[in-house]
Design a protein around this motif. Structure first.
Motif, PDB file in Angstrom:
ATOM      1  N   ARG A  27       1.022  -1.208   0.065  1.00 38.70           N
ATOM      2  CA  ARG A  27      -0.013   0.082  -0.117  1.00 38.70           C
ATOM      3  C   ARG A  27       0.999   1.266  -0.102  1.00 38.70           C
ATOM      4  O   ARG A  27       0.361   2.365  -0.543  1.00 38.70           O
ATOM      5  CB  ARG A  27      -0.769   0.033   1.160  1.00 38.70           C
ATOM      6  N   ARG A  28       1.983   1.202   0.750  1.00 38.37           N
ATOM      7  CA  ARG A  28       2.951   2.300   0.678  1.00 38.37           C
ATOM      8  C   ARG A  28       3.620   2.622  -0.516  1.00 38.37           C
ATOM      9  O   ARG A  28       3.823   3.942  -0.808  1.00 38.37           O
ATOM     10  CB  ARG A  28       4.058   1.975   1.807  1.00 38.37           C
ATOM     11  N   THR A  29       3.802   1.588  -1.309  1.00 41.28           N
ATOM     12  CA  THR A  29       4.435   1.718  -2.421  1.00 41.28           C
ATOM     13  C   THR A  29       3.458   2.514  -3.419  1.00 41.28           C
ATOM     14  O   THR A  29       3.646   3.480  -4.427  1.00 41.28           O
ATOM     15  CB  THR A  29       4.931   0.434  -3.091  1.00 41.28           C
ATOM     16  N   LEU A  30       2.057   1.905  -3.397  1.00 44.57           N
ATOM     17  CA  LEU A  30       1.122   2.637  -4.310  1.00 44.57           C
ATOM     18  C   LEU A  30       0.876   4.174  -3.998  1.00 44.57           C
ATOM     19  O   LEU A  30       0.791   4.941  -4.732  1.00 44.57           O
ATOM     20  CB  LEU A  30      -0.113   2.069  -4.051  1.00 44.57           C
ATOM     21  N   GLN A  31       1.056   4.353  -2.794  1.00 44.12           N
ATOM     22  CA  GLN A  31       1.039   5.883  -2.105  1.00 44.12           C
ATOM     23  C   GLN A  31       2.167   6.561  -2.755  1.00 44.12           C
ATOM     24  O   GLN A  31       2.156   7.890  -3.125  1.00 44.12           O
ATOM     25  CB  GLN A  31       0.860   5.981  -0.606  1.00 44.12           C
ATOM     26  N   ARG A  32       3.464   6.196  -2.691  1.00 38.42           N
ATOM     27  CA  ARG A  32       4.637   6.786  -3.368  1.00 38.42           C
ATOM     28  C   ARG A  32       4.453   6.935  -4.841  1.00 38.42           C
ATOM     29  O   ARG A  32       4.715   8.148  -5.260  1.00 38.42           O
ATOM     30  CB  ARG A  32       5.818   5.975  -3.029  1.00 38.42           C
ATOM     31  N   TRP A  33       3.680   6.177  -5.381  1.00 37.41           N
ATOM     32  CA  TRP A  33       3.385   6.103  -6.849  1.00 37.41           C
ATOM     33  C   TRP A  33       2.531   7.444  -7.135  1.00 37.41           C
ATOM     34  O   TRP A  33       2.725   8.008  -8.094  1.00 37.41           O
ATOM     35  CB  TRP A  33       2.666   4.932  -7.626  1.00 37.41           C
TER      36      TRP A  33
END
Length: 96
Positions: free
Chosen positions: A43-49
């Protein structure tokens, strides 16, 4: 290749997972956790994207395309051509 302003590392171009996430975000039916799971990231990676300018630009393009398609089809559906169409419309909105 663009550089990440915070760390100075090169930013890789958008790949297939990014475009899958963009399509799911534009659809609006799933939450971040479900989208991240279906794409295979955290989920954090998606937020960074979402913070990436190129990702955000592509997401806005997809959203604009969906909105334009909805507007076009809505105008076609709402075009009142005959007296029957007008009667149906005014009955549907409760003014007749």
């Amino acid at each position: 290749m663009a550089r990440n302003s915070k760390r100075g590392r090169p930013v890789s171009p958008l790949d297939e997972r990014h475009y899958q996430a963009i399509a799911l975000l534009a659809d609006g039916r799933m939450n971040y956790s479900d989208i991240a799971d279906s794409v295979g990231v955290t989920r954090r990676t998606l937020q960074r994207w979402r913070q990436r300018k190129d990702f955000d630009r592509e997401l806005r393009k997809v959203n604009a395309k969906l909105v334009n398609e909805w507007r076009r089809t809505s105008r076609e559906r709402m075009r009142l051509r005959t007296a029957q169409d007008m009667t149906w419309y005014f009955n549907a909105i409760g003014t007749l």
